[in-house]
Scaffold this active site. Structure first.
Site, PDB file in Angstrom:
ATOM      1  N   CYS A 175       0.797  -1.226   0.000  1.00  0.00           N
ATOM      2  CA  CYS A 175       0.000   0.000   0.000  1.00  0.00           C
ATOM      3  C   CYS A 175       0.826   1.270   0.000  1.00  0.00           C
ATOM      4  CB  CYS A 175      -0.916   0.013   1.223  1.00  0.00           C
ATOM      5  SG  CYS A 175      -0.011  -0.064   2.780  1.00  0.00           S
TER       6      CYS A 175
ATOM      7  N   CYS B 275      -1.649  -3.782   7.352  1.00  0.00           N
ATOM      8  CA  CYS B 275      -1.124  -2.720   8.217  1.00  0.00           C
ATOM      9  C   CYS B 275      -0.529  -3.294   9.496  1.00  0.00           C
ATOM     10  CB  CYS B 275      -2.230  -1.726   8.557  1.00  0.00           C
ATOM     11  SG  CYS B 275      -2.838  -0.805   7.120  1.00  0.00           S
TER      12      CYS B 275
END
Length: 326
Positions: free
Chosen positions: A54, A130
Site C-alpha cells: 500500500c 497494516c
C-alpha cells in the site's frame, strides 16, 4: 471526529472502537533521540519499514537497557489510519519486554489486541497488511539491536502475509488433518481469512503461492504416497483387508475358506460360495455367501456353521466382518 466523517458508514463498521480511537489519538506517537537514550542509560534503536502492498511506512524507536529490556518506545507512521492504530498497539505490546521476546509478537497479536470483542476482527480483511507492517518493523529493530538481519527471524516461506502463515505450516496441516478444501485450511490456520489474496490468483495483491495450488499439490502427493504404500504392502503381504481391492478381498476370503472351513463342509456333502462383499457406512464389511449342496437348507447353516465361518474370517482377515447368507 465522527465515524461517518472519515469513512463510509458501512465500511467504518468493520473497524473496532479501539482502532478508531488510536487512529485519532495514538498513545505512543513521537520521536526518541540520543539525548533520551543517554538520560536513561539505554541504547537507541531506530528502524524503518515500508509496506509494498500500500505504500505505507513506519519508523520505530526503542530505548533498550543493559538487560535487553525495551524501556521506552515511540513510532512515526506515514500512511493510513489503520497503520497508525496498528503501529500504536505494536509499540504498546513491545514495552517492558526483552528484545528477544518482542520479536515473537506477531501481526495477529497486534490485531487481536485492537479488537473490542474477542471473536470480532478489529479491521476489515483488506487492511490486515497494516498490522503485518507493524510486525515486520519489530523484526527490523530486533535485527539492528542484536546484529542480525531481519530475515534471520523469518526462516519460512510466508504464504499468507495477513496471518503470517508459512508454506510448511499449511502443507503440514493439510497432511495431518487430511484437509480437502481451502475453507478447511482457513479454519485451521487463518490463512486466507483476511484480504484473501493468497487463496487464488485474481486478488488485490499477486502472490507467489496460492492456497488452491498448495492444496492441489499436497493432495496429489498424498494420493501418490497412498498408492505406493498400497502397492508395497500388496507385494510384501502387509496389505490390510480393508485396503485391498474388491478382487483382492474375494481372493483373500476364498483362500481363507479353502484352508479352514470348506474341507469340513465338503466332508458332509456341502459347500459355499462368495456372492458379494460390501463396506458399510458404519465400518463393517458384509460378506454375502450362498450355501450349496447339503449345506443348503441345513438347520445349522444359520447358526453354528454361520458363526464358525464368521469367526474364522474375523480372526484371519478383519474383526469387523459380518457373514450374511442369502
Amino acid at each position: 471526529m465522527a465515524k461517518n466523517d472519515l469513512i463510509g458508514g458501512a465500511l467504518w463498521d468493520a473497524y473496532s472502537n479501539k482502532v478508531s480511537q488510536r487512529m485519532d489519538n495514538p498513545t505512543h506517537l513521537g520521536v526518541l533521540t540520543e539525548n533520551d537514550a543517554q538520560a536513561k542509560n539505554a541504547k537507541l534503536i531506530v528502524a524503518d519499514y515500508g509496506a509494498e502492498a500500500c505504500g505505507d511506512a513506519v519508523r520505530l524507536y526503542w530505548l533498550v537497557d543493559k538487560d535487553d529490556v525495551i524501556i521506552d518506545a515511540r513510532f512515526k507512521s506515514f500512511g493510513c489510519g489503520t497503520a497508525i492504530a496498528s503501529s500504536d498497539m505494536m509499540v504498546e505490546l513491545c514495552l517492558g519486554k526483552k528484545v528477544q521476546d518482542a520479536v515473537k509478537i506477531t501481526n495477529l497479536d497486534v490485531e487481536r489486541a485492537l479488537r473490542d470483542e474477542p471473536d470480532t476482527p478489529a479491521v476489515p480483511g483488506q487492511k490486515m497488511h497494516c498490522s503485518v507492517m507493524a510486525y515486520d518493523v519489530i523484526k527490523k529493530a530486533a535485527g539492528l539491536y542484536l546484529g542480525k538481519d531481519a530475515q534471520d527471524f523469518e526462516d519460512e516461506i510466508i504464504v499468507c502475509e495477513c496471518a503470517r502463515v508459512s508454506l510448511s505450516t499449511i502443507r503440514e496441516v493439510i497432511r495431518i488433518n487430511d484437509l480437502t478444501t481451502v475453507e478447511e485450511i482457513t479454519s485451521y490456520t487463518k490463512a486466507g481469512a483476511f484480504c484473501k489474496s493468497c487463496i487464488r490468483p485474481g486478488g488485490h495483491e499477486e502472490r507467489k503461492y496460492y492456497l488452491v495450488d498448495i492444496l492441489r499439490d499436497v493432495r496429489a502427493e498424498m494420493e501418490e504416497e497412498k498408492l505406493k504404500e498400497a502397492m508395497r504392502k500388496q507385494v510384501s503381504g502387509e496389505l490390510s483387508f480393508k485396503e485391498m481391492t474388491m478382487v483382492q478381498k474375494v481372493k483373500a476370503v476364498d483362500k481363507t475358506i479353502d484352508e479352514t472351513v470348506r474341507p469340513m463342509l465338503m466332508m458332509d456333502g456341502g459347500n459355499m460360495e462368495i456372492i458379494d462383499i460390501k463396506d458399510t457406512s458404519d465400518g463393517y464389511i458384509d460378506i454375502y455367501i450362498r450355501y450349496m449342496g447339503a449345506c443348503n437348507g441345513c438347520a445349522s447353516a444359520a447358526t453354528g456353521t454361520l458363526f464358525a465361518i464368521e469367526n474364522v474370517l474375523q480372526e484371519h482377515l478383519d474383526r469387523n466382518i459380518r457373514v450374511l447368507p442369502i
